[in-house]
Scaffold this motif. Structure first.
Motif, PDB file in Angstrom:
ATOM      1  N   LEU A  47       0.830  -1.212   0.000  1.00  0.00           N
ATOM      2  CA  LEU A  47       0.000   0.000   0.000  1.00  0.00           C
ATOM      3  C   LEU A  47       0.861   1.258   0.000  1.00  0.00           C
ATOM      4  CD1 LEU A  47      -3.054  -0.389   2.422  1.00  0.00           C
ATOM      5  CD2 LEU A  47      -3.072  -0.084  -0.055  1.00  0.00           C
ATOM      6  N   SER A  51       0.838   3.907  -2.973  1.00  0.00           N
ATOM      7  CA  SER A  51       0.437   5.264  -2.623  1.00  0.00           C
ATOM      8  C   SER A  51       1.463   6.292  -3.096  1.00  0.00           C
ATOM      9  CB  SER A  51       0.266   5.380  -1.106  1.00  0.00           C
ATOM     10  OG  SER A  51      -0.041   6.707  -0.738  1.00  0.00           O
ATOM     11  N   LEU A  79      -5.501  -7.185  -1.811  1.00  0.00           N
ATOM     12  CA  LEU A  79      -5.735  -5.740  -1.636  1.00  0.00           C
ATOM     13  C   LEU A  79      -6.849  -5.232  -2.553  1.00  0.00           C
ATOM     14  CD1 LEU A  79      -2.019  -4.633  -1.249  1.00  0.00           C
ATOM     15  CD2 LEU A  79      -3.791  -4.546   0.525  1.00  0.00           C
ATOM     16  N   LEU A  84      -8.819  -1.818  -1.409  1.00  0.00           N
ATOM     17  CA  LEU A  84      -7.759  -0.891  -1.007  1.00  0.00           C
ATOM     18  C   LEU A  84      -6.889  -0.435  -2.172  1.00  0.00           C
ATOM     19  CD1 LEU A  84      -6.724  -2.705   2.311  1.00  0.00           C
ATOM     20  CD2 LEU A  84      -8.381  -0.829   1.987  1.00  0.00           C
ATOM     21  N   ILE A  85      -6.885  -1.231  -3.226  1.00  0.00           N
ATOM     22  CA  ILE A  85      -6.123  -0.916  -4.444  1.00  0.00           C
ATOM     23  C   ILE A  85      -7.016  -1.177  -5.644  1.00  0.00           C
ATOM     24  CG2 ILE A  85      -4.280  -1.829  -5.950  1.00  0.00           C
ATOM     25  CD1 ILE A  85      -2.479  -2.032  -3.620  1.00  0.00           C
ATOM     26  N   ILE A 101      -3.982   3.414  -5.380  1.00  0.00           N
ATOM     27  CA  ILE A 101      -4.612   3.274  -4.076  1.00  0.00           C
ATOM     28  C   ILE A 101      -5.997   3.922  -4.128  1.00  0.00           C
ATOM     29  CG2 ILE A 101      -3.584   5.372  -3.106  1.00  0.00           C
ATOM     30  CD1 ILE A 101      -3.211   3.710  -0.466  1.00  0.00           C
ATOM     31  N   GLY A 105      -8.187   2.642   0.668  1.00  0.00           N
ATOM     32  CA  GLY A 105      -6.779   2.281   0.855  1.00  0.00           C
ATOM     33  C   GLY A 105      -5.999   3.388   1.542  1.00  0.00           C
TER      34      GLY A 105
END
Length: 150
Positions: A47, A51, A79, A84-85, A101, A105
């Motif tokens: 993550l 990010s 993820l 989250l992604i 992201i 996320g």
């Protein structure tokens, strides 16, 4: 370190033994810090990289973090499934996927980073800033060591 005090005999001077024990203590406290999030160190790492590098592909994330290619697919799927992604087809190479992201996320990463900061504060409470910097430098020297050069 006195061998009589800790009764570990010939293990006392072995750096690898102490690194393993320190890692175990860090990992156990990290697990407690992440309780309820469903996150593990590797997922937080992914993550963080995604990010910081929007649109990165999973192969590049794996190289940055030292994760084997065969393991990346299931980790990214985990993820993506958690929301989250986001994985999208790379417009420059229709066979590749770009990773970004999501808002969820970003919120999860912020929560995890706050928990990790508290975790590290607990684990390193007896260390001065200079000692923390020295520890990072020394560990970095071990990480950068080329095993083939030994």
């Amino acid at each position: 370190m006195s061998r009589a005090k800790n009764n570990i005999g010939e293990l006392g001077p072995l750096v690898g033994y102490h690194l393993r024990r320190a890692f175990g203590a860090f990992a156990a406290d990290f697990a407690v810090a992440m309780e309820g999030t469903g996150m593990r160190q590797v997922l937080v790492g992914i993550l963080t990289v995604v990010s910081g590098s929007p649109g990165i592909n999973q192969g590049a994330v794996g190289r940055v973090l030292g994760i084997k290619r065969a393991n990346m697919v299931s980790l990214i799927n985990e993820l993506v499934d958690a929301g989250l992604i986001a994985r999208v087809v790379d417009p420059g190479d229709r066979r590749a996927f770009s990773l970004n992201i999501t808002d969820a996320g970003r919120a999860m990463l912020a929560d995890c980073l706050a928990r990790i900061a508290a975790h590290e504060q607990r684990m390193l409470a007896g260390f001065s800033e200079a000692e923390r910097a020295m520890l990072l430098e020394l560990l970095g020297r071990i990480e950068r060591r080329d095993p083939a050069a030994a």
